[in-house]
Design a protein around this motif. Structure first.
Motif, short mmCIF file in Angstrom:
data_model
loop_
_atom_site.label_atom_id
_atom_site.label_comp_id
_atom_site.label_asym_id
_atom_site.label_seq_id
_atom_site.Cartn_x
_atom_site.Cartn_y
_atom_site.Cartn_z
N GLU A 121 -6.15 -1.20 0.70
CA GLU A 121 -7.41 -0.57 0.28
C GLU A 121 -7.19 0.55 -0.75
O GLU A 121 -7.95 1.52 -0.81
CB GLU A 121 -8.18 -0.06 1.50
N TYR A 141 -7.71 -3.92 5.52
CA TYR A 141 -7.33 -3.96 6.93
C TYR A 141 -8.30 -4.85 7.68
O TYR A 141 -9.32 -5.27 7.15
CB TYR A 141 -7.29 -2.53 7.50
N ARG A 142 -8.01 -5.14 8.94
CA ARG A 142 -8.78 -6.11 9.72
C ARG A 142 -10.28 -5.90 9.58
O ARG A 142 -10.79 -4.82 9.87
CB ARG A 142 -8.40 -6.00 11.20
N GLY A 143 -10.97 -6.94 9.12
CA GLY A 143 -12.43 -6.90 9.06
C GLY A 143 -12.99 -6.42 7.74
O GLY A 143 -14.14 -6.66 7.43
N GLU A 144 -12.19 -5.75 6.95
CA GLU A 144 -12.67 -5.14 5.71
C GLU A 144 -12.99 -6.21 4.66
O GLU A 144 -12.26 -7.19 4.53
CB GLU A 144 -11.55 -4.23 5.20
#
Ligand SMILES: [Zn+2]
Lengths: 259, 561
Positions: A121, A141-144
């Motif tokens: 990110e 990161y997870r879900g982003e």
């Protein structure tokens, strides 16, 4: 330049969450104050001085004038340079996961290798790695929905899997090979891989991925033409068509099915 | 405990900013307290504890949102303390955060707006873990096969008996109806297009389902009315469906002193236009209708810019959202009862549709003359998270703030709504009505939303002197003060001081036990035995919410006998 040297006192057995090691945080503090900055080692809060020897120019300076030198084994030290906006960090050896998380500016130069999630990110600035990098370089990161949005990452060695997942901007260059699924769900970033890669560009909506070595290309990519880039002849594909993607994939040597 | 010297706003009891003391003992408001405890509220704003009549805070769909959105979890992280458990999430906070954050806002009660009977055990497992506040859950009935059959057969007494059974099976509080008939049609890939479009395989229309459920609700004399999410919700031009729905039930009368129908998150049901291109507000038409029809109430469903997680039993709506937005998406079929969906999204200031939607919520609240008819919600987390209530309060109280906001939005918010021309600014009394007194009245909670003798000892104290603060100009101070209550008192216990949670008692869970004649109950039982044998994936014995799931119940009696 205000130089601050950070040296681990021992090999860490559990990860140290070191998001406080950043020019923005060190800049306004004296060396004495920096030593007292708190970080977590596993589930314990520690002062930096308990974990590291810290020396260098004593007086505060502007963050853009700060150089933090990491000397020793930082492979279990995570989140170095998180959200930094300027200044420089130089690691003489390896560095742990999540280095340069969400960084917006400045530079991180790593002489050894980097762990997973390098520059995740990231919004701006530059990261260079002399050695290899782990999985999820520049990813979200997870879900982003978005990983890296801007800035530049250069890896002179090889990168792991999921290089630049959910890239929304910026440039990642790997001189060596990349692992599985580089540029997955790319939404506008630029990836250049000097060596080989496996199944690049799955779910790519836009952006470009260049593989100057060999790669297996997904069946949902449509061949368009052969192009010449930097003296190398590359096959250009459009995709990922399962996602109505308009991304551009260029591969020097296409690995045939079953090969 | 005596709360001394505050400016008290207790609209249900005709108290409008009087400087007076409030005494609490044994968890209730009393004439005189002798326990010697004193809270100094001198020069501060005192109101009953806030009541949220519609939020999605517990159950399978909330958890689906959490699972789908690890990135949301990271947005609200607050580490554990000696007293508090760790908090995560912004649009889909964890259970602890739900309780703490409501308490910080001065809220002491919140109702989960939709639970299918089949998922109610999960809902109660989460409600049990929400600290501090009292809560309850509305049970979904609008697409249940037994309901559709009773409506088809015109057997209202049997329908009432089924509602009674369903409330008990789910330990639910009231009758929630979401896109009646549409959820069932969705099981076959369809939807209903309006209130007279028959439901496949049942032949009943949404009009008949709504009327049937409302009549049965009144037969049972339930504390709350039917709570309706309209057909065609979220679609351009749907205000016609909304008005047609209301006109279709004008002849039905309430059997208790409350509204006969509550239409929820009206913002999503007040749209004009033939498509997204000519999308516009029809809030004035809706508000006009409410101004001449006192038997109906609504809540705002105000939109908040930024991240939201839409979650609803309106599965076809969510399917459409996911296609339109290319977003993460989950749809779910709940056997004989409902369907549902979850889609995260971001509301943008420069997005024309979102900007108009934002204006519509405010228009509804400001153009409806009687504040008892329109209460404040964001349909958490569909319009935005409930932690933004202070923002909405500030918008309702200040035209200057609305103008500032409008200037930062897509210009269509001003052109396709009447908001720029609305002068009205709510006063403290209006705010006390739309955030506590009216939600309590609408839910049918006689001990909530006011500070009269015998009321629950739930009080919010805000660091605002209403005699010298001009909310129109100092709207940022209003927002700040409502975001961090100076004190929140729950059942006579100080749970928040200076905006921080200082005590974590366990709240109670309301549910309604409605009696029906035995022969009607037997008819329903026979149907259910057959349905469980033939269709359900689980046994009835594994279906009912047992008492072990509701450890601090507040059972409200209603019913025919
Ligand atoms: Zn809702």
């Amino acid at each position: 330049m205000r130089e601050i040297r950070v040296v681990p006192r021992r090999d860490f057995r559990v990860p140290v969450e070191a998001e406080k090691i950043s020019p923005d945080i060190f800049a306004p503090l004296t060396i004495e104050e920096i030593r007292k900055v708190e970080v977590w080692e596993g589930n314990r809060k520690q002062a930096l001085i308990d974990l590291f020897e810290i020396s260098g120019d004593g007086d505060p300076a502007k963050p853009e004038e700060v150089l933090i030198k990491l000397d020793g084994n930082f492979s279990r030290v995570k989140r170095v340079g998180e959200k930094m906006t300027c200044g420089r960090i130089g690691a003489l050896g390896d560095i742990g996961m999540h280095a340069g998380n969400g960084m917006a500016g400045g530079e991180i130069a790593i002489k050894g290798s980097a762990g997973d999630w390098l520059g995740r990110e990231m919004r701006g600035g530059k990261i260079t790695v002399r050695g290899d990098a782990g999985d999820y370089v520049g990813a979200g990161y997870r879900g982003e929905a978005c990983g890296m949005r801007g800035g530049e990452i250069l890896i002179e060695g090889s990168a792991g899997d999921y290089l630049g997942e959910h890239l929304c901007g910026g440039t990642i260059t790997v001189l060596g090979n990349a692992g599985d699924f580089p540029g997955i769900a790319n939404r506008g970033g630029v990836i250049v891989i000097g060596g080989d890669a496996h199944l690049p560009g799955a779910e790519m909506a836009s952006g470009t991925i260049t593989v100057r070595g060999r790669a297996r290309v997904l069946p949902s990519y449509q061949y368009q033409e052969t192009v010449e880039i930097d003296g190398l002849s590359l096959k250009k594909f459009l995709g990922d068509l399962v996602d109505n993607g308009k991304g551009e994939l260029r591969v020097a040597s296409v690995e045939e099915r079953g090969a | 405990m005596i709360i001394k010297g505050g400016f008290v706003y207790d609209p249900a009891n005709g108290v409008y900013g009087e400087e007076m003391d409030i005494s609490i003992e044994g968890g209730k408001v009393v004439e005189e307290s002798r326990d010697g405890k004193e809270i100094d509220a001198l020069g501060m704003l005192v109101m009953p504890g806030g009541v949220d009549a519609h939020a999605h805070i517990a159950g399978a769909k909330v958890n689906c949102g959490r699972i789908m959105r690890p990135e949301d979890g990271r947005r609200g992280i607050e580490p554990k303390t000696k007293l508090l458990r760790p908090q995560t999430g912004y649009t889909v906070p964890n259970c602890y955060a739900v309780g703490y954050r409501y308490a910080r806002l001065g809220y002491t009660c919140a109702f989960e707006a939709a639970t299918p009977i089949l998922e109610s055990r999960h809902t109660h497992e989460e409600l049990e873990e929400i600290p501090i506040i009292d809560k309850g859950a509305l049970t979904l009935f609008g697409n249940n096969w037994e309901v559709l059959e009773c409506v088809r057969d015109g057997d209202l007494d049997k329908l009432a008996a089924f509602i009674s059974w369903g409330l008990s099976a789910s330990r639910g509080y009231g009758v929630k109806v979401v896109n009646p008939g549409g959820g069932e049609a969705w099981g076959f890939g369809g939807n209903v297009k309006g209130i007279d479009d028959p439901v496949p395989n049942f032949g009943v229309t949404p009009r008949e389902i709504i009327r049937g459920l409302m009549k049965a609700n009144e037969i049972l004399r339930l504390p709350h009315s039917v709570h309706l999410h309209t057909n065609n919700l979220g679609k351009p031009g749907n205000y016609e469906t909304t008005l047609a729905t209301l006109k279709a039930v004008e002849d039905i009368a309430a059997t208790r002193d409350r509204q006969v129908l509550h239409v929820t998150h009206m913002q999503f049901s007040a749209y004009g236009g033939t498509g997204w291109r000519d999308f516009e507000s029809k809030a004035p038409e809706i508000a006009d209708y409410f101004n001449s029809h006192a038997q109906f109430t609504m809540d705002m469903g105000q939109l908040i810019f930024g991240s939201a997680t839409t979650m609803t039993a309106d599965a076809p709506l969510e399917y459409g959202n996911a296609r339109l937005l290319h977003a993460k998406w989950s749809n779910h079929d709940i056997e004989l009862e409902e369907s549902s969906g979850v889609v995260p999204l971001v509301y943008g200031r420069k997005m024309p549709i979102n900007a108009i939607q934002w204006a519509i919520g405010l228009e509804l609240a400001l153009l409806t003359k009687n504040p008892w008819q329109v209460i404040m919600t964001t349909d958490h987390p569909n319009g935005g998270p409930f932690v933004n209530y202070p923002e909405v309060i500030a918008l309702l109280m200040s035209r200057a703030k609305r103008e500032e906001e409008l200037a930062s939005l897509h210009e269509l918010a001003s052109k396709r709504s009447s908001l720029p021309s609305i002068e009205r600014e709510m006063d403290w009394n209006d705010i006390a009505i739309v955030t506590r007194a009216a939600p309590a009245k609408i839910l049918g909670l006689p001990e909530k939303g006011h500070l009269g003798l015998g009321a629950d000892g739930d009080v919010a104290i805000y660091d605002i002197n209403p005699t010298d603060l001009d909310p129109s100009k100092d709207h940022s101070k209003v927002k700040e003060a409502f975001a961090k209550a100076k004190y929140t008192i729950k059942g006579g216990e100080v749970v928040v001081r200076d905006g921080e949670v200082v005590a974590v008692p366990q709240g109670r869970t309301y549910w309604v036990d409605a009696s029906v004649p035995e022969d009607q109950a037997a008819k329903v039982k026979a149907d259910l035995v057959e349905k469980f044998a033939k269709y359900y994936s689980i046994q009835m014995s594994n279906y009912m919410v047992q008492d072990a799931y509701v450890t601090h119940p507040r059972v409200v009696k209603a019913g025919v006998i």
